[in-house]
Write a protein that holds these residues in place. Structure first.
Motif, PDB file in Angstrom:
ATOM      1  N   ILE A  91      91.139  50.817  42.717  1.00 15.18           N
ATOM      2  CA  ILE A  91      92.797  51.988  42.332  1.00 15.18           C
ATOM      3  C   ILE A  91      92.779  52.062  41.195  1.00 15.18           C
ATOM      4  CG2 ILE A  91      93.869  54.285  43.607  1.00 15.18           C
ATOM      5  CD1 ILE A  91      92.541  53.744  46.134  1.00 15.18           C
ATOM      6  N   MET A  92      93.846  51.088  41.284  1.00 14.83           N
ATOM      7  CA  MET A  92      94.561  50.858  40.296  1.00 14.83           C
ATOM      8  C   MET A  92      93.745  50.199  39.271  1.00 14.83           C
ATOM      9  SD  MET A  92      97.331  47.621  40.089  1.00 14.83           S
ATOM     10  CE  MET A  92      96.687  46.034  40.492  1.00 14.83           C
ATOM     11  N   PHE A  94      90.758  52.114  37.745  1.00 14.99           N
ATOM     12  CA  PHE A  94      90.386  52.842  37.743  1.00 14.99           C
ATOM     13  C   PHE A  94      91.362  54.002  36.949  1.00 14.99           C
ATOM     14  CE2 PHE A  94      86.250  52.367  40.032  1.00 14.99           C
ATOM     15  CZ  PHE A  94      85.150  51.669  39.259  1.00 14.99           C
ATOM     16  N   SER A  95      92.910  53.835  36.926  1.00  9.57           N
ATOM     17  CA  SER A  95      93.700  54.621  36.826  1.00  9.57           C
ATOM     18  C   SER A  95      94.387  53.770  35.947  1.00  9.57           C
ATOM     19  CB  SER A  95      95.289  54.317  38.084  1.00  9.57           C
ATOM     20  OG  SER A  95      94.439  55.156  39.367  1.00  9.57           O
ATOM     21  N   TYR A  96      93.508  53.510  35.345  1.00  3.10           N
ATOM     22  CA  TYR A  96      93.779  52.977  33.435  1.00  3.10           C
ATOM     23  C   TYR A  96      92.972  53.312  32.418  1.00  3.10           C
ATOM     24  CZ  TYR A  96      96.094  48.857  35.602  1.00  3.10           C
ATOM     25  OH  TYR A  96      96.584  48.305  36.231  1.00  3.10           O
ATOM     26  N   PRO A  97      93.413  54.274  31.669  1.00  6.56           N
ATOM     27  CA  PRO A  97      93.118  55.302  30.686  1.00  6.56           C
ATOM     28  C   PRO A  97      92.545  53.915  29.633  1.00  6.56           C
ATOM     29  CG  PRO A  97      95.069  55.240  30.311  1.00  6.56           C
ATOM     30  CD  PRO A  97      95.298  54.733  31.840  1.00  6.56           C
TER      31      PRO A  97
END
Lengths: 235, 244
Positions: A91-92, A94-97
């Motif tokens: 989740i972390m 995939f939370s990066y742009p």
């Protein structure tokens, strides 16, 4: 890509791998001397004759190194990649742009580069020490010449790249099941079969080139498949 | 969709293995407001939050986050959004500041006072202490700091006050109110602590079995339901009032 690879190194500790490489270096160097001393241990054994050639010793050592480093690469890939995409860290991640495929590429390149560079360093140092001591106090009856050194360097490069590529293939197995155990077990099984095949064709360069080409193609297919899986992952 | 909305969904559905877990969900979150998202465990709060962040793709329906479709413009949505989803995870061997530094590098943001952000969430004097030694409350504070540090326009927080002590809960309440009212940041948060949601939210969305059955302001609840939010919540989750 450089920035992403640098971030991978920043957030993952490499200390355990440095330690592993140090231990492997000692093992590889010891193995070289063990191979060189075999004909002296049982001079009557006709099979021991093949150990009197530096080309054979270097070739065999390269195969063993490739097996060890490809399994280390699988272990590293499972920590850097399988663990991160299997657990809560995804989740972390995939939370990066940042494009998911680029993050995966950075991870694979980091593991591949570490495997290749550490195997080159490890074997480079071991071969240098071995050949220097052999030129002073030879255990083997063969001669050291420029041809041998060129063969050492080229085969070392070839097998180091193969170890890195094999790591990518083993990663694919582990990633499918999101399992570290599958990654390591697949590495052990494939490597034990592959090393047998390569050892049988040690001096048949044509066959060896075909095997390496197959490894390269399989690794590229595995990488493409991993990129596709990561792009479409839902978490 | 109205452009003053920071988040909106229309007839949103999400199906997992043939089971519809989000069913025709409509949400509207106005910019600069705090939206409280409440519902029982398994009602679909986290699933909706994940859809808003592009971690899950909707099966059908429309989603707009800051005017963008998170499935199509995922990177832009993530760049402008701060999030805390489920239990926050960190790089355990690194300090709080190093964790935030790495986050900023991924976010492509450089000029942020990390110490100030840590102070804002009440993480002081943690120095080089690795995150692996942090308590649950400290980890939650760090998770909120990470959501904030790149100065997002929208905060999406899933159970942000889980694990916090009463002092921590009060501090976070004040922080969220300050961010929304003074800095104009939109906040969408889910929580099981109804009294907290009542105190900070401008609007509350009640989700029951994958449908937002009611969106209402705490003021309206107080005016129309003197028994309070808890009774109202119990009535909603058992009766299933449908959103108008």
């Amino acid at each position: 890509m450089n920035k992403l690879a640098r971030l991978e190194l920043k957030r993952n500790s490499l200390k355990p791998y440095h330690l592993a490489v140090s231990i492997i270096s000692v093992v590889i160097l010891s193995f070289l001397y063990l191979l060189a001393v075999i004909p002296r241990m049982d001079a009557a054994d006709a099979d021991a004759e093949m150990f009197m050639s530096y080309d054979f010793i270097v070739g065999l050592d390269n195969i063993v190194s490739m097996a060890i480093f490809s399994i280390m690469s699988a272990a590293m890939a499972s920590k850097f990649i399988v663990d991160e995409y299997a657990g809560e860290k995804v989740i972390m991640l995939f939370s990066y742009p940042v494009d998911r495929k680029k993050i995966l590429d950075a991870k694979i390149i980091t593991v591949f580069s570490y495997t290749v560079i550490s195997m080159l360093l490890c074997n480079g140092i071991a071969f240098t020490i071995f050949l220097v001591t052999e030129s002073l106090f030879p255990l083997c009856q063969d001669t050291i010449d420029i041809g041998l050194i060129l063969n050492c360097v080229s085969s070392m490069l070839c097998y180091s790249v193969s170890a890195g590529l094999l790591g990518i293939i083993f990663l694919w197995f582990g990633f499918r099941k999101k399992s570290t155990i599958v990654t390591i077990i697949s590495a052990c099984i494939v490597v034990s079969v592959l090393c047998q095949v390569i050892a049988m064709t040690l001096f048949a360069h044509f066959v060896l080139i075909i095997i390496l080409a197959v490894i390269f193609l399989a690794a590229m297919l595995a990488w493409t498949s991993l990129r596709y899986q990561v792009k479409n992952m839902e978490v | 969709m109205r452009n003053e909305l920071a988040v909106s969904t229309r007839q949103l559905t999400k199906t997992f293995s043939g089971t519809e877990v989000i069913r025709g969900c409509n949400i509207s979150v106005e910019k600069g407001t705090i939206y409280g998202f409440v519902g029982k465990n398994g009602a679909g709060k986290t699933t909706i939050i994940k859809i808003l962040l592009g971690l899950l793709k909707p099966t059908t329906g429309e989603v707009a986050v800051l005017g963008l479709n998170p499935a199509q413009n995922n990177l832009e949505v993530l760049r402008r959004t701060g999030s805390l989803v489920e239990t926050p995870v960190f790089y355990e061997h690194l300090s709080a500041a190093n964790n935030l530094q790495i986050h900023l590098e991924y976010m492509g943001v450089g000029d942020t006072d990390i110490e100030h952000i840590l102070k804002m969430v009440g993480l002081v004097n943690v120095g080089t202490q690795p995150v692996s030694t942090f308590s649950l409350g400290m980890r939650q504070r760090l998770g909120i700091a990470r959501a904030l540090v790149h100065k997002p326009e929208l905060l999406i927080l899933d159970e942000p006050i889980n694990g916090l002590d009463p002092v921590g809960i009060k501090e976070m309440r004040e922080l969220f109110l300050c961010l929304a009212k003074q800095k104009g940041i939109t906040i969408l948060l889910s929580s099981h602590i109804l009294s907290e949601v009542e105190q900070i939210a401008d609007r509350i969305g009640f989700i029951v079995d994958g449908i937002v059955v009611k969106e209402i302001s705490p003021l309206e609840i107080r005016e129309n339901y003197p028994a309070g939010l808890e009774d109202y919540f119990m009535q909603i989750v058992s009766g299933g009032k449908v959103n108008e």
